[in-house]
Design an enzyme around this catalytic site. Structure first.
Site, PDB file in Angstrom:
ATOM      1  CG  ASP A 196      -1.980  -1.052   1.189  1.00 42.16           C
ATOM      2  OD1 ASP A 196      -2.376  -1.434   0.070  1.00 42.16           O
ATOM      3  OD2 ASP A 196      -2.413  -1.494   2.264  1.00 42.16           O
ATOM      4  CE  LYS A 197       0.631   8.238  -2.679  1.00 43.12           C
ATOM      5  NZ  LYS A 197      -0.008   9.049  -3.748  1.00 43.12           N
TER       6      LYS A 197
END
Length: 357
Positions: free
Chosen positions: A77-78
């Site tokens: 995930d960012k």
């Protein structure tokens, strides 16, 4: 995910997830040690506020290599702090000064040469440190945590597999009706979303209607392995192995070929998947083959800390398993970062609508 069956009933406690990037920490676990020589450079990188593709582009530009020469074992995930492995193939060149890449969002923790390309899925698992804030019923959460330690959770594929607003699943089904997707990675991602949805549906339906009762003809998997066999008769010995978690129940990852389950188990799975025949046919025509995945997921090395209404939860999962599948059995949680993304998207859409009038 909210429509899928809860093994312990829908949680009553609410909580906030990912108020800050540091509330979602993931560390990849490699199943091997770099060899120390070769044309592939293995980089152990900590990233904050970047997605996997962002880092790959940075490495490609820095090393002056084609983007296809940059690989990774898994996507992360960012909106998280993740420690992730990347591979960069640089044949016949000096070792770059990787430490010069370090900044607030990216830190090279280590680098080593390796003899082989780092491929997708080449992980033993992931360690998670998750901080949940504004927990409304800590007693209920801790009670559920004890049950999870004993039994596990449904091994659902998480929301990330299906993309924002389920678009990966939508695009996958559109491919079956003629949508052309040239990008190989996107094509694989869309097919995986369709397949994962079928798996989730079988698991959810089975748990809702039969719980953990074994079926005649179940395809059972050896714990910690992808090996499997068919349980034609659930004799006392096999029942004991299931109770001791030496073997695990499984559900189908659909593809071409003869279903791996038999008898009652096969009949049940076929009945669940019958309304989604178009999805099954599409996966078969795309060349995927029959596989199995464990019905339940058992987090390892679980520990927790409580500070008023904040819970810090630590555990490890095998590769391909989702932390959100653990969290959904504990909390009716809200992903703060996702809420902000949706609000931003709605605001942009509204502004565009107003300016177009």
């Amino acid at each position: 995910m909210s429509e899928l069956h809860y093994l312990y009933g829908k949680p009553i406690s609410q909580a906030d997830l990912r108020t800050h990037n540091s509330d979602f920490i993931v560390q990849e676990i490699l199943p091997f040690v770099p060899t120390g020589e070769g044309e592939h450079h293995l980089l152990h990188i900590r990233k904050n506020g970047l997605n996997t593709a962002d880092v790959a582009r940075i490495l490609s530009g820095f090393a002056h290599v084609h983007p296809k020469e940059v690989t990774y074992a898994g996507q992360k995930d960012k909106h998280a702090i993740t420690e992730q492995w990347f591979g960069v193939r640089i044949p016949g060149k000096e070792t770059p000064d990787w430490s010069s890449l370090d900044n607030e969002q990216l830190t090279v923790l280590s680098s080593s040469r390796h003899s082989k390309k780092l491929r997708v899925g080449a992980l033993a698992g992931n360690r998670f440190t998750l901080t949940l804030r504004n927990v409304t019923d800590m007693d209920d959460v801790l009670s559920r945590l004890d049950k999870i330690k004993e039994t596990g959770v449904p091994n659902y594929f998480g929301e990330q597999r299906f993309g924002h607003d389920g678009k990966n699943l939508i695009f996958g089904r559109q491919m079956f009706t003629g949508r052309k997707v040239k990008d190989r990675n996107k094509r694989g991602m869309y097919l995986s979303a369709v397949r994962s949805n079928l798996f989730n549906l079988v698991v959810s339906t089975r748990l809702a209607e039969y719980g953990l009762t074994p079926f005649t003809g179940d395809c059972v998997m050896l714990s910690g392995s992808k090996s499997y066999f068919v349980a034609e008769v659930w004799d006392p010995s096999l029942q004991q192995r299931l109770a001791q978690k030496d073997i695990q129940l499984s559900a189908p990852l659909w593809g071409r070929g003869t279903p791996l389950s038999q008898q009652d188990a096969e009949m049940f799975e076929q009945s669940v998947l019958a309304p989604l025949k178009a999805d099954c046919d599409g996966l078969e025509q795309a060349g995927l083959t029959q596989e199995r995945r464990m019905l339940l997921l058992e987090p390892q090395h679980i520990s927790h800390e409580v500070n008023d209404d904040i819970l810090v939860l630590k555990f490890a999962l095998p590769a391909g398993c989702f932390a959100t599948s653990v969290l959904r059995e504990l909390f009716d949680y809200e992903d703060v970062m996702e809420k902000q993304r949706r609000a931003h998207f709605a605001e942009q859409k509204n502004s565009a609508s107003v300016s177009g009038q």
